[in-house]
Enzyme design. Structure first.
Site, PDB file in Angstrom:
ATOM      1  CE  LYS A  95      41.770  39.879  47.791  1.00 22.50           C
ATOM      2  NZ  LYS A  95      42.319  39.533  49.096  1.00 22.50           N
ATOM      3  NE  ARG A  96      44.188  34.976  37.507  1.00 15.00           N
ATOM      4  CZ  ARG A  96      42.855  34.122  37.718  1.00 15.00           C
ATOM      5  NH1 ARG A  96      42.778  34.209  38.832  1.00 15.00           N
ATOM      6  NH2 ARG A  96      41.950  33.860  36.790  1.00 15.00           N
TER       7      ARG A  96
END
Length: 496
Positions: free
Chosen positions: A252-253
């Site tokens: 997700k980063r």
């Protein structure tokens, strides 16, 4: 034999990029060779699996156009296709292995196992299960069973090597001495991943397992279970993982990882499918080396497992955006119009006549902005000025006004052009360009500078598609009003 492949996501999250790529490879393989694509939901993690997540996965598959031949909503000859509904079959297989002496009950508690592991660690030694419970006598087992002692089922790993020919990586061999007797049924009666996936793949006659590299370590254990069941293991193809631009595993980063998030951001499924297909696969084996743009049908005809690379693939957001722009360019006007409709509706700019009696104008607008749109929402953001009667103060770019509408006399020039354009017999691109250049020449103004000023006056921005195409789409009346409005703004020194 036509292949039978499966995509088996866990509904503990939405369909993410890695899962979507795995699903796509399976789908392409099945479609390429006239096989069957099975969708199976591995929902045995009851605490984390939700109906919402299942629907999210199905939505992602539908958006990508990855239709399944068997699975949720449509059924099939090997139903049910939810793993939680197949638990008894998994337990029966575990008990079959126990009866055959291929597995045994393990009564060791987690605390006991932890103590042994800690003792080995203090000595600086590795530890694997020491087969304590495999040495229990029949009477000892009977006594423990009479007491109702909780027990798991462990598979007895045989001596020797476990070898398989991976269709991506080639021959792989693991020494069984490095694998402990692993649990296939927990003490609470829940099967482990290894047991349930093998049981289901056997029951569903899966011939090929195409999945991520992170499963390579699971494959030897699963091959042992196939052998124990007396069934030939499917062929395995482990595809490279997807890394972020920083070469770390995609997460997700790195931005959106759910495919439906990309849909919400204005990407088209054709672009995502094209992009994902080339993440770890090359069409070079079909004489298509260097080619990047493919339709879905072209990908099906070209796809082969042999084209999958053994190296990890890097997710490049800029490349995805490029694919999106290229695939948008390929869309037919009526198709594109339907796709951008929700975006125009959300902006309050939609009218149903844009697909009926005004469709020719609307299609012309879309064609004009196609080369500039990287996402579907860009059509709204960039063409908004064409859908309103007059520009509001907020529609003007202050810096553009200051730069192009501030020269001395510009208000008078705009007023003069408004009169000339209003008197044109034909309001087309050729006539409007000639009128503008003649007006500029008559007043000793450089045509290029005047074009910039007129663009700001009618669009509010310093950048747009070809000005004369824009003037025609705006129409004589709106152009006239906007030129006069800009002249009044200049005269009032509103932006000086």
């Amino acid at each position: 034999m036509a292949p039978r492949v499966r995509f088996a996501p866990s509904p503990t999250g939405f369909l993410h990029i890695g899962g979507a790529r795995t699903a796509l490879f399976n789908w392409l393989f099945a479609r390429r060779y006239g096989g069957v694509f099975v969708l199976r939901i591995e929902d045995t993690d009851a605490e984390r699996s939700t109906v919402e997540m299942v629907e999210g996965i199905l939505d992602g598959m539908r958006w990508l156009g990855l239709d399944w031949d068997e699975g949720p909503k449509i059924g099939g000859p090997y139903a049910p296709y939810f793993q939680s509904a197949r638990l008894e079959r998994h337990r029966d297989l575990a008990e079959q292995f126990v009866r055959q002496g291929l597995a045994y009950y393990c009564y060791c508690t987690p605390d006991e196992l932890a103590l042994k592991r800690e003792a080995a660690a203090r000595k600086g030694e590795g530890w694997k299960y020491d087969r304590t419970c495999s040495r229990l006598s029949a009477s000892e087992i009977a006594a423990l069973e009479k007491l109702g002692t909780p027990r798991a089922v462990r598979f007895r790993v045989p001596d020797g090597g476990i070898r398989f020919d991976d269709l991506v990586h080639g021959p792989i061999e693991i020494d069984g001495a490095h694998i402990e007797d692993f649990v296939i049924l927990r003490s609470d009666g829940q099967p482990t991943y290894h047991l349930s996936v093998v049981s289901d793949d056997i029951d569903m006659a899966i011939t090929h397992v195409v999945r991520g590299d992170d499963h390579i370590s699971n494959t030897p254990k699963q091959i042992l279970l196939y052998q124990a069941a007396g069934v030939a293991a499917p062929k395995f193809a482990h595809v490279p993982l997807i890394l972020g631009p920083d070469r770390k595993r995609l997460s997700k980063r790195h931005g959106a990882t759910s495919v439906m998030e990309y849909a919400r951001q204005g990407y088209v499924p054709e672009a995502m499918v094209n992009f994902l297909a080339l993440l770890g696969w090359s069409p070079a084996s079909h004489g298509l080396e260097g080619r990047e743009l493919f339709s879905r049908d072209e990908l099906v005809r070209a796809f082969a497992l042999e084209g999958i690379s053994g190296g990890n693939a890097v997710f490049n957001p800029e490349k995805l955006e490029w694919f999106n722009q290229q695939q948008i360019m390929r869309l037919a006007p009526d198709d594109l119009a339907r796709r951008v409709k929700p975006w125009f509706e959300a902006a309050g700019l939609w009218h149903d006549d844009l697909l009926t009696n005004r469709h020719a104008w609307f299609f012309a607008v879309l064609e004009l902005f196609k080369p500039r749109a990287k996402r579907l929402g860009d059509f709204v953001a960039q063409s908004r000025f064409l859908f309103v009667s007059l520009l509001e103060d907020d529609d003007y770019d202050g810096k553009a006004v200051e730069k192009y509408l501030s020269p001395e006399g510009i208000g008078e020039y705009l007023t003069a052009l408004a009169a000339v354009l209003n008197a044109l017999p034909n309001f087309d691109a050729v006539s409007t360009e000639a009128a503008l250049r003649n007006t500029a020449e008559a007043r000793g103004v450089k045509a290029a500078s005047f074009i910039h000023a007129v663009r700001v006056a009618v669009t509010g921005k310093s950048v747009s598609p070809g000005l004369f195409d824009v003037l025609v789409l705006l129409g004589r009346e709106r152009v006239h009003k906007r030129l006069l409005a800009a002249a009044r703004i200049v005269s009032a020194s509103r932006y000086h």
